[in-house]
Design a protein around this motif. Structure first.
Motif, PDB file in Angstrom:
ATOM      1  N   PRO A 188      32.962  -5.794 -14.803  1.00 54.25           N
ATOM      2  CA  PRO A 188      31.526  -5.060 -15.231  1.00 54.25           C
ATOM      3  C   PRO A 188      31.374  -3.550 -13.873  1.00 54.25           C
ATOM      4  O   PRO A 188      30.564  -3.277 -14.560  1.00 54.25           O
ATOM      5  N   GLU A 189      32.102  -4.051 -13.710  1.00 56.98           N
ATOM      6  CA  GLU A 189      31.696  -2.747 -12.514  1.00 56.98           C
ATOM      7  C   GLU A 189      32.008  -0.722 -13.242  1.00 56.98           C
ATOM      8  O   GLU A 189      31.111  -0.141 -13.131  1.00 56.98           O
ATOM      9  N   LYS A 202      36.435   8.704 -17.036  1.00 63.34           N
ATOM     10  CA  LYS A 202      37.171   7.119 -15.579  1.00 63.34           C
ATOM     11  C   LYS A 202      37.420   6.244 -16.201  1.00 63.34           C
ATOM     12  O   LYS A 202      38.220   5.009 -15.772  1.00 63.34           O
ATOM     13  N   HIS A 203      36.480   5.854 -16.442  1.00 65.77           N
ATOM     14  CA  HIS A 203      35.598   4.162 -16.269  1.00 65.77           C
ATOM     15  C   HIS A 203      36.621   3.693 -18.444  1.00 65.77           C
ATOM     16  O   HIS A 203      35.663   2.329 -18.301  1.00 65.77           O
ATOM     17  N   GLU A 204      35.811   4.727 -18.607  1.00 69.35           N
ATOM     18  CA  GLU A 204      35.712   4.462 -20.137  1.00 69.35           C
ATOM     19  C   GLU A 204      36.861   2.763 -20.832  1.00 69.35           C
ATOM     20  O   GLU A 204      36.010   2.138 -21.841  1.00 69.35           O
ATOM     21  N   MET A 206      29.983   3.773 -15.152  1.00 70.59           N
ATOM     22  CA  MET A 206      30.187   4.561 -16.337  1.00 70.59           C
ATOM     23  C   MET A 206      29.256   5.182 -17.036  1.00 70.59           C
ATOM     24  O   MET A 206      28.966   5.874 -16.937  1.00 70.59           O
ATOM     25  N   ARG A 207      27.895   4.000 -17.176  1.00 73.68           N
ATOM     26  CA  ARG A 207      26.673   3.883 -17.043  1.00 73.68           C
ATOM     27  C   ARG A 207      25.845   5.298 -16.251  1.00 73.68           C
ATOM     28  O   ARG A 207      24.959   6.056 -16.099  1.00 73.68           O
ATOM     29  N   VAL A 208      26.875   5.218 -14.867  1.00 78.61           N
ATOM     30  CA  VAL A 208      25.824   5.728 -13.795  1.00 78.61           C
ATOM     31  C   VAL A 208      26.486   7.398 -14.050  1.00 78.61           C
ATOM     32  O   VAL A 208      25.764   8.049 -14.273  1.00 78.61           O
ATOM     33  N   GLY A 209      27.471   7.129 -14.805  1.00 75.80           N
ATOM     34  CA  GLY A 209      27.842   8.808 -14.650  1.00 75.80           C
ATOM     35  C   GLY A 209      27.757   9.235 -15.404  1.00 75.80           C
ATOM     36  O   GLY A 209      27.141  10.607 -16.104  1.00 75.80           O
ATOM     37  N   SER A 230      28.594  11.537  -5.792  1.00 72.25           N
ATOM     38  CA  SER A 230      29.680  10.699  -6.678  1.00 72.25           C
ATOM     39  C   SER A 230      30.384   9.410  -6.502  1.00 72.25           C
ATOM     40  O   SER A 230      30.208   9.090  -7.669  1.00 72.25           O
ATOM     41  N   GLN A 231      30.280   8.833  -5.595  1.00 71.27           N
ATOM     42  CA  GLN A 231      30.394   8.085  -5.337  1.00 71.27           C
ATOM     43  C   GLN A 231      29.573   6.849  -5.433  1.00 71.27           C
ATOM     44  O   GLN A 231      29.693   5.156  -5.566  1.00 71.27           O
ATOM     45  N   GLN A 232      28.065   7.021  -5.429  1.00 73.65           N
ATOM     46  CA  GLN A 232      26.412   6.372  -4.990  1.00 73.65           C
ATOM     47  C   GLN A 232      26.298   5.881  -6.863  1.00 73.65           C
ATOM     48  O   GLN A 232      26.735   6.438  -7.985  1.00 73.65           O
ATOM     49  N   SER A 233      25.776   4.983  -6.987  1.00 77.11           N
ATOM     50  CA  SER A 233      24.991   4.296  -7.845  1.00 77.11           C
ATOM     51  C   SER A 233      23.856   5.148  -8.386  1.00 77.11           C
ATOM     52  O   SER A 233      23.328   5.826  -7.580  1.00 77.11           O
TER      53      SER A 233
END
Length: 342
Positions: free
Chosen positions: A40-41, A29-31, A46-49, A339-342
């Protein structure tokens, strides 16, 4: 022999596919925003995913048969490249918004010089991120994972009900965490009991952090692994399990403060060609104060997890999943929140 049969119920295999699909979709989704460097978010998410995808793959490893491009280590390599850029963004945010307003004018000028150095370094690191996300290996990873999700290949154990296998998946990970030698930092043996030496002065705490920095950083990484693994299965457990998860999150955050402080000091020494104690004494004192506060918080949690009853409680919470809250393989409210958490 691997198979591609899904039951549509709460088998180990069904939950593995659901978890992998969710986290794969999250980083995809963030790619585009990450490649464009527009937010930056997006990089953070993406890193979290990717982290959570890697945790899901590790957690469900006995049940799944993945192609070579989707191996955990390969995902970890991409996540680390993203992480190097994210770390610079976090460092910039911390310097500009957390520390700079609290510094005198001369130290703010020093910080501005360091920030110019940071922006130059970031451009080089972003070029590596862009090269990675537009490169063949990353594309192979995505294509292989999409193909696998269309017809998942599973191991025979995947047919087992997940409630019967959860403790086996989690206890070994938690065992590695609880046996880490960092729990003994700043302790002594007294009457056959390990006792945390509280009441240390700021200087004594500072020396402990210097002497044990690699060990504490290693514990941070072990805590993160255990936390992510436990979070993969959190919707099968109740309040006691959630309490332990919150403790792991706090431990990771506290140990992260020590590591972030060390990274910040090292970065400024490189940028300014001088130790911050000499050119930026106010900032050095602020870092020392924050580390001392974190050290006291760490010792409180350290005492808890050196206590036999706390360790037994964590084991017992893992042994008793409340799996009846999850029906027919459907996601719970906790899945959505996680799924929404870091």
């Amino acid at each position: 022999m691997a198979s591609s049969t899904l039951s549509g119920k709460n088998t180990l295999g069904d939950r593995a596919v659901l978890a992998i699909k969710k986290h794969f979709e999250k980083f995809l989704k963030h790619e585009a925003d990450v490649i464009a460097d527009s937010d930056p978010e997006a990089l953070h998410q993406m890193r979290v995913g990717m982290r959570r995808l890697r945790s899901a793959i590790a957690g469900f490893a006995p049940a799944i048969d993945l192609p070579k491009p989707v191996q955990e280590k390969k995902i970890g390599k991409i996540a680390r490249i993203l992480g190097s850029l994210r770390d610079l963004d976090v460092l910039r945010e911390s310097l500009e918004n957390k520390y700079k307003p609290a510094l005198p004018a001369d130290e703010q000028e020093q910080l501005d010089t360091a920030l110019v150095y940071l922006y130059k370094r970031r451009r080089k690191v972003f070029a590596k991120v862009h090269e990675t996300l537009t490169g063949d290996r990353y594309q192979e990873l995505k294509q292989a994972l999409e193909k696998w999700l269309s017809q998942p290949q599973l191991q025979p154990i995947a047919q087992m009900p997940i409630q019967a296998t959860l403790p086996d998946l989690l206890l070994s990970e938690v065992g590695r965490l609880l046996l880490h030698p960092s729990w003994l930092v700043g302790t002594k043996l007294q009457d056959e009991q390990v006792v945390v030496q509280t009441g240390q002065t700021p200087e004594q705490a500072k020396q402990q952090l210097i002497d044990n920095a690699p060990l504490l950083h290693s514990l941070r990484k072990e805590t993160k692994r255990a936390r992510y693994q436990m979070e993969v299965f959190a919707n099968f457990y109740g309040a006691s399990y959630e309490t332990y998860l919150e403790d792991l999150k706090a431990i990771q955050s506290i140990l992260g403060q020590f590591q972030d402080s060390a990274v910040l000091s090292e970065f400024l020494a490189d940028a300014l060609q001088s130790k911050i104690e000499k050119n930026m004494p106010t900032l050095a004192n602020l870092l020392a104060e924050h580390n001392y506060q974190a050290w006291q918080q760490w010792q409180s949690l350290q005492q808890r997890y050196l206590n036999l009853e706390s360790r037994k409680g964590l084991h017992m919470s893992i042994l008793m999943p409340t799996w009846e809250n999850v029906k027919n393989g459907q996601s719970t409210e906790h899945d959505t929140i996680l799924s929404q958490q870091s």
